[in-house]
Design a protein around this motif. Sequence first.
Motif, PDB file in Angstrom:
ATOM      1  N   GLU B   3       0.941  -1.305  -0.086  1.00  0.00           N
ATOM      2  CA  GLU B   3       0.028   0.044   0.125  1.00  0.00           C
ATOM      3  C   GLU B   3       0.824   1.233   0.283  1.00  0.00           C
ATOM      4  O   GLU B   3       1.974   1.348   0.486  1.00  0.00           O
ATOM      5  CB  GLU B   3      -0.861  -0.166   1.078  1.00  0.00           C
ATOM      6  CG  GLU B   3      -0.121   0.067   2.554  1.00  0.00           C
ATOM      7  CD  GLU B   3      -0.724  -0.615   3.846  1.00  0.00           C
ATOM      8  OE1 GLU B   3      -1.517   0.193   4.373  1.00  0.00           O
ATOM      9  OE2 GLU B   3      -0.577  -1.780   4.022  1.00  0.00           O
ATOM     10  N   THR B   4       0.218   2.276  -0.525  1.00  0.00           N
ATOM     11  CA  THR B   4       0.850   3.626  -0.221  1.00  0.00           C
ATOM     12  C   THR B   4       0.959   4.120   1.169  1.00  0.00           C
ATOM     13  O   THR B   4      -0.018   4.375   1.705  1.00  0.00           O
ATOM     14  CB  THR B   4      -0.077   4.786  -1.187  1.00  0.00           C
ATOM     15  OG1 THR B   4       0.020   3.998  -2.471  1.00  0.00           O
ATOM     16  CG2 THR B   4       0.761   5.913  -1.228  1.00  0.00           C
ATOM     17  N   ARG B   7       2.236  10.158   0.205  1.00  0.00           N
ATOM     18  CA  ARG B   7       1.689  10.309  -1.371  1.00  0.00           C
ATOM     19  C   ARG B   7       1.716  12.044  -1.389  1.00  0.00           C
ATOM     20  O   ARG B   7       1.348  12.578  -0.625  1.00  0.00           O
ATOM     21  CB  ARG B   7       0.408   9.678  -1.276  1.00  0.00           C
ATOM     22  CG  ARG B   7      -0.465   9.993  -2.532  1.00  0.00           C
ATOM     23  CD  ARG B   7      -1.867   9.688  -2.364  1.00  0.00           C
ATOM     24  NE  ARG B   7      -2.613  10.195  -3.632  1.00  0.00           N
ATOM     25  CZ  ARG B   7      -3.229   9.801  -4.489  1.00  0.00           C
ATOM     26  NH1 ARG B   7      -2.985   8.221  -4.457  1.00  0.00           N
ATOM     27  NH2 ARG B   7      -3.758  10.313  -5.563  1.00  0.00           N
ATOM     28  N   ASP B   9       0.437  15.023  -3.740  1.00  0.00           N
ATOM     29  CA  ASP B   9      -0.413  15.472  -4.943  1.00  0.00           C
ATOM     30  C   ASP B   9      -0.071  16.843  -5.247  1.00  0.00           C
ATOM     31  O   ASP B   9      -0.293  17.821  -4.493  1.00  0.00           O
ATOM     32  CB  ASP B   9      -1.772  15.098  -4.566  1.00  0.00           C
ATOM     33  CG  ASP B   9      -2.092  13.883  -4.726  1.00  0.00           C
ATOM     34  OD1 ASP B   9      -2.229  13.280  -5.939  1.00  0.00           O
ATOM     35  OD2 ASP B   9      -2.369  13.059  -3.788  1.00  0.00           O
ATOM     36  N   SER B  32       3.731  15.038  -8.085  1.00  0.00           N
ATOM     37  CA  SER B  32       2.722  14.227  -7.435  1.00  0.00           C
ATOM     38  C   SER B  32       3.784  12.635  -7.584  1.00  0.00           C
ATOM     39  O   SER B  32       4.309  12.342  -8.793  1.00  0.00           O
ATOM     40  CB  SER B  32       1.622  13.844  -8.365  1.00  0.00           C
ATOM     41  OG  SER B  32       0.933  15.207  -8.570  1.00  0.00           O
ATOM     42  N   LEU B  33       3.789  12.158  -6.450  1.00  0.00           N
ATOM     43  CA  LEU B  33       4.026  10.829  -6.650  1.00  0.00           C
ATOM     44  C   LEU B  33       3.662   9.846  -5.361  1.00  0.00           C
ATOM     45  O   LEU B  33       3.103  10.635  -4.310  1.00  0.00           O
ATOM     46  CB  LEU B  33       5.604  10.620  -6.517  1.00  0.00           C
ATOM     47  CG  LEU B  33       6.555  11.191  -5.540  1.00  0.00           C
ATOM     48  CD1 LEU B  33       6.621  10.623  -4.538  1.00  0.00           C
ATOM     49  CD2 LEU B  33       7.822  11.415  -6.168  1.00  0.00           C
ATOM     50  N   GLU B  34       3.858   8.557  -5.441  1.00  0.00           N
ATOM     51  CA  GLU B  34       3.399   7.760  -4.344  1.00  0.00           C
ATOM     52  C   GLU B  34       4.480   6.914  -3.810  1.00  0.00           C
ATOM     53  O   GLU B  34       5.374   6.517  -4.543  1.00  0.00           O
ATOM     54  CB  GLU B  34       2.178   6.710  -4.599  1.00  0.00           C
ATOM     55  CG  GLU B  34       0.967   7.458  -5.008  1.00  0.00           C
ATOM     56  CD  GLU B  34      -0.119   6.624  -5.726  1.00  0.00           C
ATOM     57  OE1 GLU B  34       0.293   5.198  -5.544  1.00  0.00           O
ATOM     58  OE2 GLU B  34      -1.122   6.913  -5.806  1.00  0.00           O
ATOM     59  N   VAL B  35       4.724   6.918  -2.541  1.00  0.00           N
ATOM     60  CA  VAL B  35       5.717   5.882  -2.017  1.00  0.00           C
ATOM     61  C   VAL B  35       5.067   4.801  -1.322  1.00  0.00           C
ATOM     62  O   VAL B  35       4.052   4.847  -0.524  1.00  0.00           O
ATOM     63  CB  VAL B  35       6.695   6.577  -0.937  1.00  0.00           C
ATOM     64  CG1 VAL B  35       7.814   5.790  -0.357  1.00  0.00           C
ATOM     65  CG2 VAL B  35       7.210   8.023  -1.382  1.00  0.00           C
ATOM     66  N   LYS B  36       5.480   3.624  -1.636  1.00  0.00           N
ATOM     67  CA  LYS B  36       4.702   2.342  -1.172  1.00  0.00           C
ATOM     68  C   LYS B  36       5.327   1.714   0.154  1.00  0.00           C
ATOM     69  O   LYS B  36       6.657   1.896   0.126  1.00  0.00           O
ATOM     70  CB  LYS B  36       4.771   1.114  -2.026  1.00  0.00           C
ATOM     71  CG  LYS B  36       3.924   1.721  -3.683  1.00  0.00           C
ATOM     72  CD  LYS B  36       3.675   0.660  -4.370  1.00  0.00           C
ATOM     73  CE  LYS B  36       2.904   1.362  -5.492  1.00  0.00           C
ATOM     74  NZ  LYS B  36       3.581   1.472  -6.541  1.00  0.00           N
ATOM     75  N   GLN B  70      -0.262  13.390   2.073  1.00  0.00           N
ATOM     76  CA  GLN B  70      -0.811  12.348   2.839  1.00  0.00           C
ATOM     77  C   GLN B  70       0.235  11.276   3.293  1.00  0.00           C
ATOM     78  O   GLN B  70       1.032  10.631   2.729  1.00  0.00           O
ATOM     79  CB  GLN B  70      -1.780  11.726   2.002  1.00  0.00           C
ATOM     80  CG  GLN B  70      -2.810  12.714   1.692  1.00  0.00           C
ATOM     81  CD  GLN B  70      -4.221  11.840   0.877  1.00  0.00           C
ATOM     82  OE1 GLN B  70      -4.577  10.566   1.384  1.00  0.00           O
ATOM     83  NE2 GLN B  70      -4.682  12.377   0.066  1.00  0.00           N
ATOM     84  N   ASP B  75      -3.871  13.709   5.639  1.00  0.00           N
ATOM     85  CA  ASP B  75      -3.229  14.722   4.987  1.00  0.00           C
ATOM     86  C   ASP B  75      -2.401  15.681   5.907  1.00  0.00           C
ATOM     87  O   ASP B  75      -3.002  16.151   6.984  1.00  0.00           O
ATOM     88  CB  ASP B  75      -4.586  15.794   4.553  1.00  0.00           C
ATOM     89  CG  ASP B  75      -3.803  16.767   3.345  1.00  0.00           C
ATOM     90  OD1 ASP B  75      -2.665  16.909   3.637  1.00  0.00           O
ATOM     91  OD2 ASP B  75      -4.727  17.794   3.220  1.00  0.00           O
TER      92      ASP B  75
END
Lengths: 334, 331
Positions: B3-4, B7, B9, B32-36, B70, B75
């Motif tokens: 899961e992220t 994150r 945005d 914007s990016l997601e870190v898992k 987030q 947030d």
Amino acid sequence: MPAAPLLEVDDLRVAFRTRDGVVNAVNGLSFTVGRGEVLGIVGESGSGKSMAMYSMMGLLDNPNATVTGSARFEGTELIGMPLPKLNRLRGSSIAMIFQDPMTALTPVYTVGWQIVEQIRTHEKVSSQAAWKRAIALLDEVGIPDAARRAKSYPHEFSGGMRQRVMIAMSLACHPSLLIADEPTTALDVTTQRQILELIRDLQAKYGSSVIMITHDMGVISEIADRVIVMYAGRAVELGGKSQVVRSPRHPYTWGLLGAIPRPGQRGQRLATIPGLPPGPHDDQIGCPFRSRCRFAMDECSEMPQLRATGEAADHLDACWLSGDARKSLRGEIA
Amino acid sequence: MSETILRADDVVKQFALRGRHRGTIKAVDGVSLEVKAGETLGIVGESGCGKSTFGQCLTRLVDVTSGTIQFEGTDISKLSRRQLRPVRSRLQMVFQDPYSSLNPRMRVGDIVAEPMRIHKTGDRRAIQARVADLLERVGFDASMAGRFPHEFSGGQRQRIGIARALALNPSVLVADEPVSALDVSVQAQVLNLLADLQDEFGLTYVFIAHDLGVVEHVSDRVAVMYLGEIVELADAEELYASPAHHYTAALLSAIPQLDGEAEPERERIVLTGDVPSPANKPSGCPFHPRCPAATEICRTEHPVLHEEGGRAVACHHPLPLRVLSSAERGA
Ligand SMILES: Nc1ncnc2c1ncn2[C@@H]1O[C@H](COP(=O)(O)OP(=O)(O)OP(=O)(O)O)[C@@H](O)[C@H]1O
Ligand SMILES: Nc1ncnc2c1ncn2[C@@H]1O[C@H](COP(=O)(O)OP(=O)(O)OP(=O)(O)O)[C@@H](O)[C@H]1O
Ligand code: SF4
Ligand SMILES: [Mg+2]
Ligand SMILES: [Mg+2]
């Protein structure tokens, strides 16, 4: 028969007297630089790379420093040469560039003016002719719009451009030897690439010799003909670039190369060198690497001399290990 | 898929410029990016491209101008310093400079204990025991706690900084150039340590560095930044084997190769010119003045980061992707 080398360094030693005793920064360094040759000096922080160069060039203005040994440039002894004479030599026949270009550039004068001064202290030419040459030099090192940029001040340039300016300045009098002390360490890879190509092009064009100091084996691989690996003020290995990088012989060089992350080995453990480099007050007895060397034996408490231990007569190292055993021992490190 | 955990945005960080060049610059410009959870995300790019500023946004060491961040589903982009406190323990930053990031007048034990004292995680005895444990974990003897930072080498100080960052059991470490100031042999020790800690505690890393070799070594995925934007983001293997953005390709081709190990298929691209200042960012694609493949559209239209099959690139004319053999995919 090869011609006499341009620079011959023999048993160079630099010691500092400090409150806590004597610091031996350079411990008997010997090497030669041939005409048109690029010699790489690689070693970790504190191994004595800069002090070796500064001592030859009379740049150690420290009353507590003692320099002994010999460094003959075109047959003339540099060690002990009166400073004014050495200063004349530096900037004409020998040029130096540093990691931080601002050490050589004065912030309050335009870069063009500084190059002009450099030319005019070493040659009798009119100011006009010197300006023309300064602009041509800036153009040659890849400063766009050189005539206009010559009137800019150092702070108006980026780090890479300052390094180019410094190279332009160092070339002003066509030196036969360029000493570059980590000229790209502070730069991004793309800029480093530009500067390395520039040095290589100029070296090819003018046939000058270069001593390139770096701690990056990759940089050495790209530019050097021969390599010295320094450890604790000594050369522990010396040979052709491919000899040293592809078939290193000294356990320290093995560790140094093993520690570099390589493509295609993502996530694997890196080889490390246990322990720390010897402190500044190293005992001067025995192999300086022995406290960190996993192959250390009784013999290692005596100082190994730099000599050929394998088939190639021009590939030297300072280690007591038997020549034949090296290959299999290196395998144990990786 | 995991899961992220973190994150970003459309994060923007703007700075006001004073003096002769009045105005504002966007050091981070819509990232914007997601870190898992459990991964290492590498961030590379040339000096001044906004890596550190973005790292500071992610950990909320600075306020973000716009956009959201987030962390573990909350947030955190608008939280006050006080509200951030509980977040801080789980989201830590490690800095580049092992010389200036440790207070020279504090003993090592106190440096490592400080975050626990601020967060009142336990009584004196408990904290002391935890300090000893942390110091041992990063390779020191617990008796080192009484020493001062100047008694340690660069790599040792970096390990002290890591011990401190771990004190509050973080889930995410944002490491800003954690090995850049170190010699290779010491760098290798610290990289191995970070890998061990990740295995042991399931840590998530955001690893910021300009050394592309180091980033390749540690990262699962890599984001390439240019002038405050992400221009490419992909699996580390794929990105290094087959870059899609011309800037990524130029960066990779500039890495000095060890003798005998040059990758023959990597064409050398020498970029001309310097990175423009973010104060006068080029129109269209920010890379167009230096790009060998730029056309008219690149000068006028800003390419958006477009994702396809886990690879994202912001380019009007991306390089063709090479399909990796299973051998190249390796581990
Ligand atoms: N003024 C001084 N007094 C005492 N010791 C000194 C002095 N200057 C340098 N040294 C010592 O000399 C040794 C060699 O230093 P040198 O600067 O030549 O290393 P280097 O190989 O150039 O390292 P780096 O890669 O960090 O530039 C070091 O151990 C240093 O501590
Ligand atoms: N406090 C500030 N005020 C004004 N400008 C800033 C500030 N901090 C950073 N900048 C600018 O923002 C841009 C991004 O800087 P940042 O330090 O994030 O880059 P970086 O990618 O980390 O670079 P490096 O590799 O040199 O560490 C730069 O142009 C920098 O000058
Ligand atoms: S001389 Fe001995 S201690 Fe030194 S490198 Fe060789 S084996 Fe190791
Ligand atoms: Mg030096
Ligand atoms: Mg930074």
